[in-house]
Design a protein around this motif. Structure first.
Motif, PDB file in Angstrom:
ATOM      1  N   ASP B  77       0.830  -1.211   0.000  1.00 44.45           N
ATOM      2  CA  ASP B  77       0.000   0.000   0.000  1.00 44.45           C
ATOM      3  C   ASP B  77       0.861   1.256   0.000  1.00 44.45           C
ATOM      4  O   ASP B  77       0.567   2.216  -0.719  1.00 44.45           O
ATOM      5  N   ALA B  80       2.262   1.864  -3.481  1.00 39.13           N
ATOM      6  CA  ALA B  80       1.264   2.353  -4.436  1.00 39.13           C
ATOM      7  C   ALA B  80       0.928   3.822  -4.202  1.00 39.13           C
ATOM      8  O   ALA B  80       0.448   4.504  -5.106  1.00 39.13           O
ATOM      9  N   LYS B  81       1.161   4.290  -3.000  1.00 39.31           N
ATOM     10  CA  LYS B  81       0.892   5.700  -2.696  1.00 39.31           C
ATOM     11  C   LYS B  81       2.129   6.575  -2.927  1.00 39.31           C
ATOM     12  O   LYS B  81       2.117   7.769  -2.639  1.00 39.31           O
ATOM     13  N   THR B 150      -3.096   9.168  -5.051  1.00 41.97           N
ATOM     14  CA  THR B 150      -4.383   8.602  -4.647  1.00 41.97           C
ATOM     15  C   THR B 150      -4.953   7.719  -5.761  1.00 41.97           C
ATOM     16  O   THR B 150      -4.381   7.605  -6.843  1.00 41.97           O
ATOM     17  N   ARG B 151      -6.109   7.135  -5.471  1.00 40.79           N
ATOM     18  CA  ARG B 151      -6.842   6.405  -6.508  1.00 40.79           C
ATOM     19  C   ARG B 151      -7.553   7.352  -7.464  1.00 40.79           C
ATOM     20  O   ARG B 151      -7.979   6.931  -8.534  1.00 40.79           O
ATOM     21  N   ALA B 214      -2.860   5.670  -8.498  1.00 43.40           N
ATOM     22  CA  ALA B 214      -2.334   4.312  -8.326  1.00 43.40           C
ATOM     23  C   ALA B 214      -3.098   3.588  -7.224  1.00 43.40           C
ATOM     24  O   ALA B 214      -3.710   4.206  -6.345  1.00 43.40           O
ATOM     25  N   ILE B 215      -3.041   2.270  -7.305  1.00 46.25           N
ATOM     26  CA  ILE B 215      -3.698   1.412  -6.320  1.00 46.25           C
ATOM     27  C   ILE B 215      -2.902   0.120  -6.292  1.00 46.25           C
ATOM     28  O   ILE B 215      -2.318  -0.276  -7.315  1.00 46.25           O
ATOM     29  N   ASP B 216      -2.831  -0.533  -5.147  1.00 46.85           N
ATOM     30  CA  ASP B 216      -2.190  -1.847  -5.188  1.00 46.85           C
ATOM     31  C   ASP B 216      -3.265  -2.892  -5.433  1.00 46.85           C
ATOM     32  O   ASP B 216      -4.409  -2.767  -4.987  1.00 46.85           O
ATOM     33  N   HIS B 227     -12.128   0.215  -9.024  1.00 46.17           N
ATOM     34  CA  HIS B 227     -12.030   1.164  -7.903  1.00 46.17           C
ATOM     35  C   HIS B 227     -11.341   2.455  -8.333  1.00 46.17           C
ATOM     36  O   HIS B 227     -11.794   3.557  -8.020  1.00 46.17           O
TER      37      HIS B 227
END
Lengths: 330, 330
Positions: B77, B80-81, B150-151, B214-216, B227
């Motif tokens: 996480d 990804a951030k 962020t997402r 980005a997101i894991d 998402h």
């Protein structure tokens, strides 16, 4: 039939997202992480405590009380370190048979305490378990840089003080487990103290300003006083007759003096034990009075001692034995 | 006979205190809290993930692997951030029948990953449980202020990229559960990916520098792409034929093409899905090559859409169904 379930995402959106509304860095719990700014000149204090059904709370406790206890044991640590509450993360594990109503009540308990203590949800995780319900919280507070109050700062000749009253939670657990019989009003008072700690958040600013050392009393007065003295390299003594007791505890002990040893050795008080120089006692007392929190001088630190010793003494100066110093519910 | 136990305090001192040596604010795990400074111009990124035996890891997994998985899902996480790892807190729950050797191996797993990923223990709690073993970690990383990825930042016309390979963990779980038969080498490769995620920590700086969003990937490629697109208010498409696969996964799918849907819908990849403008792709590719991490352009974001849609398309432009988009092991 399974109870109603919105599913993990549904429960987060419905019950937990409102708890994060006051903390913009939580991004509404819609991201993988939260972001947290620390103002210049300040530092973050962080603490982690988990509670498990059947170990740290009674299986009969309601979800709102479980939530509040999980949050409050962490708030208690922040208060003892002189930190102002800022935010917390929560991991909650419940069985698949736990319905939305339980989760809603759990979140309502958090909402109530968030408003009272001034803290907000920053993020978390929810998992399912076939075992007992548990909740793990990491709480964040702020202090002026370099000013977190540790266990290790006690100095020679400090006054030792405790907040509130000692022993209620240990007696409350004894009542709840059928080991102690008291009348209904005292039962409520004692069991209530076991069920819901009263973190001394509103005294944190005075602890930060005046205490040399502090610890929250979770393992028991005798054990935690020992932790503080050993960390500080001092010896200390507490006069047992000066330990503040609630009316309910006083009545129980009057009826059965042997209980005193549970008061000294039992845990879960979640009061603050602190040491401060004599000239800091008046402003500490004034701050406690203003906050409506009892604060009592109970002892002193004696001498530097590489093998720090802790004495609990009676009115004749004799040492008092403790039944279960340092009981830990690990 | 119970296995050897140093007790809670003894285990902390012996096995966990060394893990905090690199983080002075942990105070050697001797206090109620840790203190953490955030350098000027930076912010703290925090994330929480727990893993539970029988849900997130196999009951047969060794304690070192359990520890590393618990830490790595959180490191994923942070990566990804776009955050650099800093510290973490751990709550560990084991049964009273778990001996010191188990705890020692658990701590050894943490020590290994701490050194590799550059993170240290800041504090924690240990509790006993009659239920399954679990570990909950809150991990902290640093980003330049305002730069957490962020997402929700994906923009129209972004390139969609993924790190590493997709689907190995889902196929590894299928192998472990007896739903899929492969040869011994492929079994090791696939099950290994399920057992031990590979957080893309060494790509975090490039994600921070170049990614719009980005997101894991923990819920599955299709679900997590959904998402990200929904949070960003864009639609997006991924070309299934461009999704990077390991040799072991490719062989399994060649033998049984229906498995492709598990690759798209299965979880636990712990790769990073990111979007970036086209001109950022070359520096991202260079950074990935330098870090020895695969990075593959797999799609694009299409149009702003209040009802963001996600398409997985085959080489003829037809939409591909996903068996279990968004499976969640809550």
């Amino acid at each position: 039939m399974s109870p109603a379930s919105l599913g993990e995402f549904g429960r987060i959106a419905r019950f937990f997202r409102p708890l994060a509304a006051e903390f913009p860095g939580a991004l509404g719990l819609t991201d993988d992480a939260a972001v947290l700014s620390v103002p210049p000149g300040q530092e973050l204090v962080l603490t982690t405590d988990a509670i498990v059904a059947g170990v740290h709370f009674l299986p009969t406790d309601g979800p709102g009380d479980i939530a509040r206890k999980a949050l409050r044991v962490n708030l208690s640590d922040l208060a003892a370190k002189g930190a102002r509450p800022l935010a917390y993360t929560l991991t909650l594990a419940v069985g698949r048979d736990v319905g939305d109503a339980w989760i809603e009540a759990f979140a309502a308990g958090l909402a109530e305490d968030q408003a009272y203590y001034g803290i907000a949800l920053a993020g978390g995780d929810s998992v399912s378990t076939g075992g007992p319900v548990w909740a793990s919280i990491t709480a964040f507070g702020l202090v002026d840089a370099g000013r977190m109050v540790t266990r290790s700062g006690a100095q020679l000749g400090d006054v030792v003080l405790v907040t509130g009253t000692i022993g209620d939670a240990a007696l409350g657990l004894a009542v709840e487990q059928g080991r102690l019989a008291v009348d209904a009003a005292d039962r409520d008072a004692l069991v209530g103290r076991y069920r819901l700690p009263q973190p001394r958040t509103y005294l944190a600013h005075a602890v930060a300003a005046h205490a040399h050392a502090a610890i929250d009393i979770s393992d028991g007065l005798a054990a935690d006083f020992g932790h503080l003295c050993r960390a500080s390299g001092v010896s200390g003594r507490i006069a047992v007759s000066r330990i503040p007791q609630s009316p309910a505890a006083r009545r129980a002990i009057a009826a059965s003096p042997a209980l005193m040893s549970q008061v000294l050795g039992g845990g879960d008080d979640y009061e603050i034990l602190l040491t401060a120089p004599a000239n800091a006692v008046p402003p500490l007392m004034a701050a406690a009075a203003a906050a409506g929190i009892g604060l009592t001088a109970v002892g002193s630190t004696d001498r530097a001692d590489s093998d720090a010793e802790v004495y609990l003494i009676d009115d004749d100066g004799n040492r008092v034995a403790v039944e279960k110093a340092g009981w830990t519910h690990s």
